[in-house]
Design a protein around this motif. Structure first.
Motif, PDB file in Angstrom:
ATOM      1  N   TYR A  42      -5.375 -30.293  -7.542  1.00 12.93           N
ATOM      2  CA  TYR A  42      -6.259 -29.128  -8.113  1.00 12.93           C
ATOM      3  C   TYR A  42      -7.355 -28.822  -7.016  1.00 12.93           C
ATOM      4  N   ASP A  43      -7.616 -29.705  -6.123  1.00 11.11           N
ATOM      5  CA  ASP A  43      -8.711 -29.030  -5.188  1.00 11.11           C
ATOM      6  C   ASP A  43      -7.907 -28.267  -4.076  1.00 11.11           C
ATOM      7  N   TRP A  44      -6.375 -28.159  -3.882  1.00 17.66           N
ATOM      8  CA  TRP A  44      -6.008 -27.623  -2.962  1.00 17.66           C
ATOM      9  C   TRP A  44      -5.856 -25.988  -3.172  1.00 17.66           C
ATOM     10  N   CYS A  45      -5.979 -25.572  -4.310  1.00 22.40           N
ATOM     11  CA  CYS A  45      -5.960 -24.060  -4.724  1.00 22.40           C
ATOM     12  C   CYS A  45      -7.397 -23.698  -5.214  1.00 22.40           C
ATOM     13  N   VAL A  46      -8.129 -24.243  -5.108  1.00 24.40           N
ATOM     14  CA  VAL A  46      -9.612 -23.585  -5.555  1.00 24.40           C
ATOM     15  C   VAL A  46      -9.803 -22.577  -4.321  1.00 24.40           C
ATOM     16  N   PRO A  47     -10.550 -21.506  -4.761  1.00 21.06           N
ATOM     17  CA  PRO A  47     -10.417 -20.320  -3.772  1.00 21.06           C
ATOM     18  C   PRO A  47     -10.783 -20.567  -2.540  1.00 21.06           C
ATOM     19  N   SER A  48     -11.777 -21.359  -2.282  1.00 19.25           N
ATOM     20  CA  SER A  48     -12.227 -21.699  -0.854  1.00 19.25           C
ATOM     21  C   SER A  48     -11.206 -22.808  -0.041  1.00 19.25           C
ATOM     22  N   ALA A  49     -10.352 -23.345  -0.876  1.00 18.65           N
ATOM     23  CA  ALA A  49      -9.416 -24.217  -0.081  1.00 18.65           C
ATOM     24  C   ALA A  49      -8.122 -23.438   0.314  1.00 18.65           C
ATOM     25  N   LEU A  50      -7.864 -22.116  -0.290  1.00 17.96           N
ATOM     26  CA  LEU A  50      -6.708 -21.198   0.086  1.00 17.96           C
ATOM     27  C   LEU A  50      -6.750 -20.601   1.237  1.00 17.96           C
ATOM     28  N   ILE A  51      -7.918 -20.846   2.196  1.00 18.28           N
ATOM     29  CA  ILE A  51      -7.667 -20.281   3.497  1.00 18.28           C
ATOM     30  C   ILE A  51      -7.013 -21.208   4.370  1.00 18.28           C
TER      31      ILE A  51
END
Length: 305
Positions: A42-51
């Protein structure tokens, strides 16, 4: 006959793993992903991770496989599978060519190497309303003038994705507009996928896949590079490795399936871009997407048989 379609990068959105339907198989696959990589998916797609290209691609693989497993548990079995770009890895898992755990490791490596190779200044865009041959000639003229831009995907007869250096894509957009393009659009992709810039990474991916168990498909697999149905494990391995350096012939693949009599297509998450393309381009086809309710979709498909 139902074909499962697995999307490629560009369809992602923040917190997309949180949006998946409530189904036991989905939770099982997400847990397997976390255990395999010792991370919280679930951490892969938090807004900051999607860069991060790596996080996007891992999220999309997990979403596609989990929702496909849920549909199959409810009795919807695909007759064919097709994945666009990184979606090909989900298609390979569902056709039992590659284990989910092996696919996770390869996609992790793929995403990390892609973003490391071209961290800034590159991307992808779409030209709408011009045929493939016109865009192909246009881009060759751009390259003759020193620009770095290539055809990346043929999404439909008149929707062509291009890839390369951002300034070169911008220049190609201007030329395309002068030649009568209906529209141009940037994609939410920060790397130059599906072009010769990734030829070396294609070789590395092939070597990595060569160490894994690659099986013959139990469900026919549609290739990115050739738009052909592949049954040979070596050919599928090559498609998975080298689709990174070659245009995705998506429209040709969908046309081949339609000519074989396929009329039902289901797009796995995220998004519904391929659902729209099928419905717009193939008159008798019916394309649906898994949005938030597996039960309603499976009931519909059962009723429509």
């Amino acid at each position: 006959m139902v074909t499962f379609l697995f999307p490629g990068q560009g369809s992602q959105f923040p917190n997309m793993l949180h949006s998946l339907p409530n189904h036991t198989k989905i939770y099982e696959v997400i847990e397997r992903a976390g255990a395999c990589l010792d991370e919280n998916p679930y951490d892969w797609c938090v807004p900051s991770a999607l860069i991060s290209t790596r996080n996007i691609q891992l999220s999309m693989l997990t979403m596609g496989v989990s929702c496909a497993r849920a549909l199959m548990a409810e009795g919807v079995t695909p007759k064919f599978v097709a994945g666009h770009s990184v979606g090909a890895y989900a298609a390979a898992v569902i056709s039992n060519v590659l284990s989910f755990e092996d696919a996770l490791q390869v996609v992790k490596y793929r995403g990390e190497e892609m973003e490391a190779a071209f961290p800034v200044g590159y991307g992808m865009g779409v030209i709408q309303g011009l045929p493939f041959n016109v865009v192909d000639i246009l881009l060759k003229e751009c390259r003759d003038k020193g620009h770095t831009v290539y055809i990346a995907n043929e999404n439909s007869a008149s929707q062509i994705a291009i890839s390369g250096y951002r300034d070169s894509i911008e220049y190609a957009f201007k030329i395309a507009s002068k030649k009568g393009a209906r529209g141009v659009q940037w994609l939410d992709v920060s790397i130059p996928s599906h072009c010769p810039l990734f030829s070396e990474l294609g070789k590395s991916l092939d070597q990595k896949l060569d160490t894994l168990d690659i099986a013959s498909p139990e469900v026919p697999y549609i290739a990115n590079r050739t738009a052909r149905m592949l049954s040979d494990p070596v050919s599928i391995q090559r498609d998975l490795a080298f689709n990174i350096e070659a245009p995705v012939r998506w429209h040709d693949g969908m046309t081949m399936l339609y000519e074989r009599g396929v009329r039902q297509f289901v797009q796995l998450p995220p998004g519904d871009v391929y659902t729209d393309l099928i419905n717009q381009n193939f008159e008798e086809a019916r394309a649906l997407s898994v949005v938030n309710n597996v039960e309603s979709l499976t009931n519909f498909l059962r009723r429509d048989r």
